[in-house]
Design a protein around this motif. Structure first.
Motif, mmCIF file in Angstrom:
data_model
loop_
_atom_site.group_PDB
_atom_site.id
_atom_site.type_symbol
_atom_site.label_atom_id
_atom_site.label_comp_id
_atom_site.label_asym_id
_atom_site.label_seq_id
_atom_site.Cartn_x
_atom_site.Cartn_y
_atom_site.Cartn_z
ATOM 1 N N SER A 6 0.820 -1.203 0.000
ATOM 2 C CA SER A 6 0.000 0.000 0.000
ATOM 3 C C SER A 6 0.859 1.261 0.000
ATOM 4 C CB SER A 6 -0.907 0.008 1.234
ATOM 5 O OG SER A 6 -1.543 1.257 1.357
ATOM 6 N N PRO A 7 0.931 1.967 -1.143
ATOM 7 C CA PRO A 7 1.731 3.192 -1.193
ATOM 8 C C PRO A 7 1.259 4.232 -0.182
ATOM 9 C CG PRO A 7 1.060 2.526 -3.401
ATOM 10 C CD PRO A 7 0.333 1.652 -2.428
ATOM 11 N N ALA A 8 -0.046 4.332 0.031
ATOM 12 C CA ALA A 8 -0.570 5.319 0.985
ATOM 13 C C ALA A 8 -0.061 5.019 2.392
ATOM 14 C CB ALA A 8 -2.090 5.331 0.954
ATOM 15 N N THR A 9 -0.094 3.760 2.789
ATOM 16 C CA THR A 9 0.404 3.382 4.112
ATOM 17 C C THR A 9 1.896 3.656 4.207
ATOM 18 O OG1 THR A 9 -1.277 1.664 4.253
ATOM 19 C CG2 THR A 9 0.549 1.517 5.801
ATOM 20 N N GLY A 10 2.619 3.387 3.150
ATOM 21 C CA GLY A 10 4.056 3.654 3.156
ATOM 22 C C GLY A 10 4.346 5.130 3.345
ATOM 23 N N LEU A 11 3.582 5.993 2.688
ATOM 24 C CA LEU A 11 3.773 7.425 2.851
ATOM 25 C C LEU A 11 3.409 7.869 4.262
ATOM 26 C CD1 LEU A 11 2.578 8.890 -0.561
ATOM 27 C CD2 LEU A 11 4.904 8.747 0.320
ATOM 28 N N GLU A 12 2.344 7.306 4.802
ATOM 29 C CA GLU A 12 1.960 7.633 6.180
ATOM 30 C C GLU A 12 3.067 7.238 7.148
ATOM 31 O OE1 GLU A 12 -1.866 5.943 7.085
ATOM 32 O OE2 GLU A 12 -2.777 6.885 5.326
ATOM 33 N N TYR A 13 3.635 6.059 6.924
ATOM 34 C CA TYR A 13 4.736 5.597 7.768
ATOM 35 C C TYR A 13 5.923 6.556 7.683
ATOM 36 C CZ TYR A 13 8.646 2.902 9.504
ATOM 37 O OH TYR A 13 9.757 2.513 10.197
ATOM 38 N N LEU A 14 6.305 6.905 6.449
ATOM 39 C CA LEU A 14 7.433 7.814 6.255
ATOM 40 C C LEU A 14 7.161 9.167 6.903
ATOM 41 C CD1 LEU A 14 10.211 8.295 4.989
ATOM 42 C CD2 LEU A 14 9.041 8.948 2.879
ATOM 43 N N LEU A 15 5.963 9.698 6.701
ATOM 44 C CA LEU A 15 5.604 10.981 7.323
ATOM 45 C C LEU A 15 5.673 10.896 8.844
ATOM 46 C CD1 LEU A 15 2.714 11.991 4.933
ATOM 47 C CD2 LEU A 15 4.861 13.246 5.247
ATOM 48 N N VAL A 38 3.974 17.713 0.878
ATOM 49 C CA VAL A 38 3.994 18.917 0.037
ATOM 50 C C VAL A 38 3.124 18.634 -1.188
ATOM 51 C CG1 VAL A 38 6.299 19.640 0.801
ATOM 52 C CG2 VAL A 38 6.063 18.219 -1.238
ATOM 53 N N PRO A 39 2.706 19.669 -1.885
ATOM 54 C CA PRO A 39 1.969 19.423 -3.134
ATOM 55 C C PRO A 39 2.847 18.658 -4.132
ATOM 56 C CG PRO A 39 1.763 21.726 -2.446
ATOM 57 C CD PRO A 39 2.807 21.099 -1.564
ATOM 58 N N ALA A 40 2.251 17.730 -4.840
ATOM 59 C CA ALA A 40 2.992 16.985 -5.866
ATOM 60 C C ALA A 40 3.379 17.929 -6.997
ATOM 61 C CB ALA A 40 2.154 15.828 -6.387
ATOM 62 N N THR A 41 4.637 17.854 -7.407
ATOM 63 C CA THR A 41 5.163 18.655 -8.517
ATOM 64 C C THR A 41 6.003 17.747 -9.402
ATOM 65 O OG1 THR A 41 7.199 19.221 -7.341
ATOM 66 C CG2 THR A 41 5.311 20.731 -7.046
ATOM 67 N N ALA A 42 6.503 18.273 -10.502
ATOM 68 C CA ALA A 42 7.392 17.488 -11.366
ATOM 69 C C ALA A 42 8.650 17.083 -10.612
ATOM 70 C CB ALA A 42 7.757 18.286 -12.612
ATOM 71 N N GLU A 43 9.118 17.957 -9.718
ATOM 72 C CA GLU A 43 10.340 17.678 -8.961
ATOM 73 C C GLU A 43 10.085 16.707 -7.803
ATOM 74 O OE1 GLU A 43 9.126 20.786 -9.458
ATOM 75 O OE2 GLU A 43 10.499 21.546 -10.974
ATOM 76 N N ARG A 44 8.906 16.763 -7.213
ATOM 77 C CA ARG A 44 8.540 15.896 -6.090
ATOM 78 C C ARG A 44 7.185 15.238 -6.389
ATOM 79 N NH1 ARG A 44 10.361 20.711 -3.353
ATOM 80 N NH2 ARG A 44 12.422 20.330 -2.502
ATOM 81 N N PRO A 45 7.150 14.325 -7.366
ATOM 82 C CA PRO A 45 5.871 13.749 -7.809
ATOM 83 C C PRO A 45 5.163 12.905 -6.755
ATOM 84 C CG PRO A 45 7.719 12.620 -8.837
ATOM 85 C CD PRO A 45 8.288 13.802 -8.116
ATOM 86 N N HIS A 46 5.876 12.460 -5.741
ATOM 87 C CA HIS A 46 5.292 11.626 -4.697
ATOM 88 C C HIS A 46 4.664 12.461 -3.585
ATOM 89 C CE1 HIS A 46 9.335 12.622 -3.551
ATOM 90 N NE2 HIS A 46 9.802 11.801 -4.465
ATOM 91 N N GLY A 47 4.807 13.802 -3.638
ATOM 92 C CA GLY A 47 4.145 14.679 -2.682
ATOM 93 C C GLY A 47 4.756 14.722 -1.297
#
Length: 126
Positions: A6-15, A38-47
């Protein structure tokens, strides 16, 4: 770490690691983690904006994984002029300006970071 599928869970864990400072051994080497949504951008597409670093007892940064700035691929400086590059990169030693890091998932980032921490600590004190 929960389900790695789950990418969402992974991001929550990292945050959730934001602000962590962990002593790695009796010699005083330590890890610092700064992570923010942060808002997703070309430089930080994962947000996310992140900085995962290993420090020596004297506070010198030894290695790091971050996305604070873009890093040009190796090659002619003219070949890459005017292009925007993803910000994900890693620093392999204190003087390294950074090499590209391919961000896959938050779990993979943490795993790759700790693998590099283990490698450096083994080299420092075999």
């Amino acid at each position: 770490m929960g389900s790695q599928s789950s990418p969402a869970t992974g991001l929550e864990y990292l945050l959730g690691l934001d602000g962590n400072i962990e002593v790695q051994n009796d010699a005083g080497y330590w890890v610092k983690m700064e992570v923010a949504s942060v808002p997703a951008t070309a430089e930080r597409p994962h947000g996310i904006r992140y900085s995962l670093t290993l420090h020596a007892p004297d506070n010198t940064r030894l290695i790091g994984f971050d996305n604070a700035h873009g890093v040009k691929p190796v090659g002619s400086r003219f070949k890459h002029a005017g292009k925007i590059f993803p910000y994900d990169h890693r620093h392999r030693h204190p003087l390294d300006v950074g090499v590209l890091y391919e961000f896959d998932t938050a779990y993979q980032l943490v795993s790759d970071f700790y693998a590099e921490v283990d490698r450096v600590l083994k080299e420092i004190s075999p």
